[in-house]
Scaffold this motif. Structure first.
Motif: not given
Length: 451
Positions: A265-266, A268-270, A272-273, A277, A366, A369
């Motif tokens: 899933p990372k 797709a999450e990338y 978002d980061l 879209n 990143w 974060r």
């Protein structure tokens, strides 16, 4: 046409695929093997060749000592801003042939003896062959080689830096199909129908799916700035897997590509980061690109080891909005072999470099974060000019050197700032643990030249 027998590395790749539960591996796994296999990978064996004579590519360091000299000027200012700590660490990650370290150390020794006395120079190098070359070249300096496990958490006061490192991290490849994010996997011909992700596999007779990837003419390289162009390739879906044959005459075990559900899933999450879209960005079916999850893992480690100081990342790449522009529909993956570049990673296995551009937005976001504050992002040309490259160019006319030497030196300096080549590289500087007063002091390399 004769077929060369498979190499040890090709056999290892085929074995990895055969042993995987779904008889396929991600492109990131494949790229990791061909570049970093412990004995046979490009960077692990003696295959890697850097420079103008017999090299696969060249970097800023191969143009002379100026690049390292000017970086040293930036390091000297950083040492001052941090209050001249002892020791002051410089941690070079991926040191190539050791030339950049040599140039930096020689310059600091000559121009900043107090800094040199305080300096601890560490190199984190994954390639055994390059590490050996570095040790031979740097034997007159007190350099220490180490792996990440040997650097304690929150221990480094100084600067981590890299030049053309992140582009060589293994990347995941993906494609948009029917509006969905699909990952590209590597398998063996005959196994492309194995391990589907739940869809209808009844369309196996569709020969139209077997479109070969284009392989554009080979041209002389300047690593990083060439844009690949595969043209409009039409691929059709085979149920839930899509199959792309990739002829590889070097191996009887023919490598092929399929697409299936993402391995993590990372991926797709990338997006978002980085604020992209894919569902609403105008991405057509067949859009293909890369995701560098390894870069995020690497930056997490760097941030963990840094107590106070800076991170400098120099590489070719774009912000996410340019990297994932719908018009850049075939990504940025490039291969470099014997002063040629092309876009087929399934030939010259273990004998060629494979790279992808860097998404600097991902490193910035990143980094936030991980506790790394962005101090600035600029182009290499502006960075070096702000550190004094312009003065070096101007001084050439006053130097007592021969005309051929003068012309060669002028050409080398201009190559460092060529906006269509090395000068267009990105320079990202991040920091951690600085006081407000320290953070408020502008770094010399981020100032506007002449401003």
């Amino acid at each position: 046409m004769s077929v060369n027998p498979p190499s040890v590395l090709q056999k290892a790749i085929a074995q990895r695929i055969a042993n995987s539960p779904e008889r396929r591996i991600t492109f990131a796994e494949y790229m990791d093997m061909v570049l970093y296999h412990p004995e046979q990978g490009y960077y692990s064996s003696n295959a890697v060749k850097i420079g103008f004579k017999g090299g696969d590519f060249f970097t800023s360091v191969n143009l002379g000592a100026d690049f390292g000299d000017l970086l040293a000027e930036q390091f000297a200012q950083m040492w001052d801003i941090l209050g001249q700590p002892v020791p002051f660490y410089l941690v070079e990650m991926g040191a190539g042939q050791g030339l950049l370290a040599l140039h930096i150390l020689k310059y600091i020794q000559a121009q900043y003896p107090q800094l040199f006395a305080a300096l601890q120079y560490l190199i984190v190098e994954k390639s055994p062959g390059l590490k050996q070359e570095q040790q031979q070249r740097l034997q007159e300096f007190p350099v220490r080689w180490c792996n990440w496990e040997e650097i304690e958490s929150n221990s480094i006061i100084g600067c981590f830096f890299s030049n053309e490192l992140v582009d060589a991290f293994p990347v995941h490849q993906f494609m948009i199909e029917a509006g969905e994010l699909r990952e590209i996997y590597v398998t063996l011909r005959g196994d492309e129908g194995v391990g589907g992700d739940g869809g209808d596999e009844g369309d196996e007779g569709d020969e139209g799916a077997e479109e070969q990837r284009s392989n554009p003419p080979l041209t002389p390289p300047r690593r990083g700035k060439e844009q690949r162009s595969r043209g409009a390739e039409e691929q059709r879906s085979r149920g839930r897997n899509t199959y792309f044959p990739v002829p590889s005459p070097q191996s009887p075990d023919e490598l092929t590509e399929i697409t299936a559900a993402p391995s993590t899933p990372k991926l797709a999450e990338y997006f978002d980061l980085v604020g992209i879209n894919l569902a609403q960005g105008g991405y057509e079916d067949g859009y293909r690109s890369e995701i560098n999850l390894a870069a995020l893992d690497w930056l997490s480690i760097v941030a963990d080891r840094l107590q106070r100081g800076y991170v400098i990342t120099i590489d070719y790449g774009y912000p996410a909005s340019r990297y994932y522009n719908p018009r850049r529909s075939q990504g940025t993956l490039q291969c470099y072999y014997q002063h040629r570049h092309h876009d087929n990673p399934y030939i010259n296995i273990g004998q060629q470099d494979i790279t992808a551009h860097v998404d600097f937005t991902a490193l910035e976001k990143w980094g936030d974060r991980c506790g790394l504050a962005k101090l600035g992002f600029t182009q290499q040309a502006l960075f070096l000019m702000a550190l004094g490259l312009g003065l070096r160019i101007a001084a050439l006319s006053h130097q007592q050197i021969s005309v051929p030497e003068l012309l060669n030196r002028r050409q080398a300096l201009h190559q460092l700032i060529d906006p269509t080549g090395l000068g267009g590289f990105g320079v990202l500087i991040q920091s951690k643990g600085l006081t407000k007063q320290q953070a408020s002091q502008p770094l010399k390399g981020l100032t506007v030249p002449g401003g």
